[in-house]
Motif scaffolding. Structure first.
Motif, PDB file in Angstrom:
ATOM      1  N   PHE A   7      -2.626 -28.978 -60.797  1.00  0.00           N
ATOM      2  CA  PHE A   7      -1.431 -29.266 -61.601  1.00  0.00           C
ATOM      3  C   PHE A   7      -1.339 -30.790 -61.793  1.00  0.00           C
ATOM      4  N   ASN A   8      -2.019 -31.278 -62.805  1.00  0.00           N
ATOM      5  CA  ASN A   8      -2.162 -32.727 -63.002  1.00  0.00           C
ATOM      6  C   ASN A   8      -1.299 -33.260 -64.132  1.00  0.00           C
ATOM      7  N   LYS A   9      -0.164 -32.652 -64.357  1.00  0.00           N
ATOM      8  CA  LYS A   9       0.721 -33.118 -65.422  1.00  0.00           C
ATOM      9  C   LYS A   9       1.179 -34.556 -65.179  1.00  0.00           C
ATOM     10  N   LYS A  10       1.393 -34.921 -63.927  1.00  0.00           N
ATOM     11  CA  LYS A  10       1.886 -36.269 -63.635  1.00  0.00           C
ATOM     12  C   LYS A  10       0.856 -37.331 -64.010  1.00  0.00           C
ATOM     13  N   TYR A  11      -0.437 -36.986 -63.917  1.00  0.00           N
ATOM     14  CA  TYR A  11      -1.464 -37.962 -64.282  1.00  0.00           C
ATOM     15  C   TYR A  11      -1.531 -38.142 -65.795  1.00  0.00           C
ATOM     16  N   ARG A  12      -1.363 -37.053 -66.530  1.00  0.00           N
ATOM     17  CA  ARG A  12      -1.320 -37.170 -67.993  1.00  0.00           C
ATOM     18  C   ARG A  12      -0.090 -37.967 -68.427  1.00  0.00           C
ATOM     19  N   SER A  13       1.035 -37.765 -67.733  1.00  0.00           N
ATOM     20  CA  SER A  13       2.239 -38.524 -68.041  1.00  0.00           C
ATOM     21  C   SER A  13       2.039 -40.006 -67.739  1.00  0.00           C
ATOM     22  N   THR A  57      -0.760 -41.657 -67.874  1.00  0.00           N
ATOM     23  CA  THR A  57      -1.595 -42.195 -68.949  1.00  0.00           C
ATOM     24  C   THR A  57      -0.756 -42.529 -70.174  1.00  0.00           C
ATOM     25  N   LYS A  58       0.149 -41.617 -70.533  1.00  0.00           N
ATOM     26  CA  LYS A  58       1.020 -41.850 -71.680  1.00  0.00           C
ATOM     27  C   LYS A  58       1.933 -43.058 -71.433  1.00  0.00           C
ATOM     28  N   GLN A  59       2.458 -43.185 -70.214  1.00  0.00           N
ATOM     29  CA  GLN A  59       3.313 -44.328 -69.884  1.00  0.00           C
ATOM     30  C   GLN A  59       2.543 -45.638 -69.986  1.00  0.00           C
ATOM     31  N   ASN A  60       1.293 -45.633 -69.534  1.00  0.00           N
ATOM     32  CA  ASN A  60       0.480 -46.848 -69.624  1.00  0.00           C
ATOM     33  C   ASN A  60       0.236 -47.246 -71.075  1.00  0.00           C
ATOM     34  N   GLN A  61      -0.007 -46.270 -71.923  1.00  0.00           N
ATOM     35  CA  GLN A  61      -0.214 -46.561 -73.339  1.00  0.00           C
ATOM     36  C   GLN A  61       1.046 -47.169 -73.960  1.00  0.00           C
ATOM     37  N   LEU A  62       2.192 -46.596 -73.634  1.00  0.00           N
ATOM     38  CA  LEU A  62       3.453 -47.115 -74.167  1.00  0.00           C
ATOM     39  C   LEU A  62       3.744 -48.515 -73.621  1.00  0.00           C
ATOM     40  N   LEU A  63       3.410 -48.731 -72.342  1.00  0.00           N
ATOM     41  CA  LEU A  63       3.647 -50.049 -71.740  1.00  0.00           C
ATOM     42  C   LEU A  63       2.777 -51.114 -72.393  1.00  0.00           C
ATOM     43  N   HIS A 122      -3.864 -56.493 -68.912  1.00  0.00           N
ATOM     44  CA  HIS A 122      -5.054 -56.166 -68.127  1.00  0.00           C
ATOM     45  C   HIS A 122      -4.690 -55.345 -66.896  1.00  0.00           C
ATOM     46  N   SER A 123      -3.568 -55.652 -66.276  1.00  0.00           N
ATOM     47  CA  SER A 123      -3.149 -54.880 -65.101  1.00  0.00           C
ATOM     48  C   SER A 123      -2.841 -53.433 -65.468  1.00  0.00           C
ATOM     49  N   VAL A 124      -2.315 -53.214 -66.675  1.00  0.00           N
ATOM     50  CA  VAL A 124      -2.064 -51.830 -67.123  1.00  0.00           C
ATOM     51  C   VAL A 124      -3.389 -51.097 -67.316  1.00  0.00           C
TER      52      VAL A 124
END
Length: 411
Positions: free
Chosen positions: A300-306, A308-314, A247-249
């Motif tokens: 330049f929002n690449k870090k936000y897309r990254s 999101t991907k990290q949260n999905q993997l977590l 839930h925190s993720v």
């Protein structure tokens, strides 16, 4: 309210854990209560939870207000006069709902941290109980050894009487005395073991190592086991923590989406202007006041897309870890149930063996009356009787230790 419900459920677990301590159950109960209030590990997790909860107040803030001041080293000349210095103030504001998203994320992390307290308390209860049961077993073995030493002394008297009438040899007497010496040695070793285990228990309670601990006189195995369903493991705090972290993720991703939105701000610039000498007009020396509005866009929002991907993997990682932990808890639960059943079987078997050993002892005593006593048989029966008594004590200890594990795993 949620924490109160958790504490209520935790209290039920404590009650279930202590049900087996028959004669002096309050002794174990008081030890557990003392441990829960004084154990430094519990206090550590409580401070961590308090710190995590306080972070909610930390994130409930706006960005810093920016102030600036500049002095014109070379005063620029304008129509209304030369500019002397400039003062500015600026306040940026996050996108709508960003602060709430930060609070929700911090609260979710604090909720997950609370489960650490629940798990630590359950583990502490199990550790205190198991140490208590070990002390009970050691003390019970000492009592049994004392009874067997007394029994051997009685046999020694019989052997001495038989020796006087030529129905026993000096070797028989020496064997009985050597056996007594061996039991005395075992009793002294057990006393050292008791001191060592008492130290373990006192340290769990965060008190001096030499504080006396009173254990129960007996722990009878109940007729029926208190049953727990394997499905109850789904509500175990070790697994609930993974749900809270998941839930925190989710809250982290909501916050990430808010932070990827624009920020807007407002401000004010003030420029001091001096009057132009020898000139007379309406705006001569008039200061400049300039309201300002700004907009910060994360192009330049690449870090936000990254992120999101990290949260999905977590989230996938947490699901795998939860399943792994569930498998281990189920295996531990099944083993505890099996070992507890085995302990009951062993207890019943050793009780039966003890009755038969007692019958054999009575036959030997009657044999003495007819002058046919064999002291080799006496020692054999005594050794068997001691073995059965020790094994029965171990069965009782194992039963309650496994029960403490089951109680730790049950809701």
């Amino acid at each position: 309210m949620k924490n109160k419900l958790k504490r209520k459920g935790f209290g039920l677990v404590l009650v279930m854990l202590l049900w087996g301590c028959f004669l002096k159950a309050q002794s174990l109960g008081s030890l557990v209560e003392e441990a829960l209030h004084s154990n430094p590990e519990i206090q550590k997790f409580e401070w961590q939870y308090a710190r995590a909860s306080e972070r909610v107040n930390e994130v409930n803030t706006l960005p810093n207000t920016e102030f600036g001041m500049g002095y014109f080293a070379s005063e620029p000349e304008t129509r209304t006069g030369p500019q002397r210095f400039k003062v500015s103030a600026k306040q940026m504001l996050p996108w709508f709902g960003s602060i709430t998203a930060r609070e929700n994320y911090a609260s979710a992390l604090a909720d997950a941290k609370y489960e650490d307290i629940v798990v630590a308390k359950r583990k502490l209860i199990a550790s205190v109980s198991q140490s208590y049961y070990k002390l009970f077993a050691i003390r019970s073995k000492q009592i049994v050894l004392g009874q067997n030493i007394k029994l051997l002394k009685d046999y020694e008297v019989l052997a001495l009487n038989s020796l006087e009438v030529g129905k026993a040899s000096a070797v028989d007497v020496l064997r009985l005395q050597m056996r007594q010496n061996e039991l005395e040695r075992l009793k002294k070793v057990l006393e050292q073991n008791f001191v060592a285990e008492r130290t373990v228990l006192n340290k769990l309670l965060n008190r001096q190592v030499d504080v006396e601990v009173t254990v129960a006189d007996s722990l009878p195995i109940p007729e029926d086991n208190m049953e727990f369903a394997l499905e109850d493991l789904a509500l175990h705090p070790e697994l609930l923590k993974y749900d809270k972290l998941y839930h925190s993720v989710e809250q982290s991703e909501l916050l990430n989406q808010k932070e990827s939105s624009p920020m807007f701000g407002f401000g004010l610039d003030y420029i001091a202007v001096s009057e132009r000498p020898e000139m007379d007009f309406s705006d001569n020396g008039k200061d400049v006041v300039m309201p300002m509005v700004s907009l910060s866009i994360p192009i330049f929002n690449k870090k936000y897309r990254s992120k999101t991907k990290q949260n999905q993997l977590l989230q996938k990682e947490l699901l795998s870890e939860k399943q792994l932990r569930l498998n281990k808890l189920e295996a531990l639960f099944q083993k505890a149930v099996t070992d507890r059943s085995a302990a009951r079987i062993s207890y019943n078997t050793q009780s039966l063996n003890l009755k038969q050993a007692k019958n054999a002892e009575n036959i030997l005593i009657k044999g003495y009356e007819t002058g046919t006593i064999d002291f080799n048989d006496v020692l054999d029966v005594q050794e068997l009787q001691l073995k059965f008594q020790i094994d029965r004590i171990e069965a009782v200890k194992s039963y309650y230790v496994q029960t403490s594990i089951i109680n730790y795993l049950s809701k």
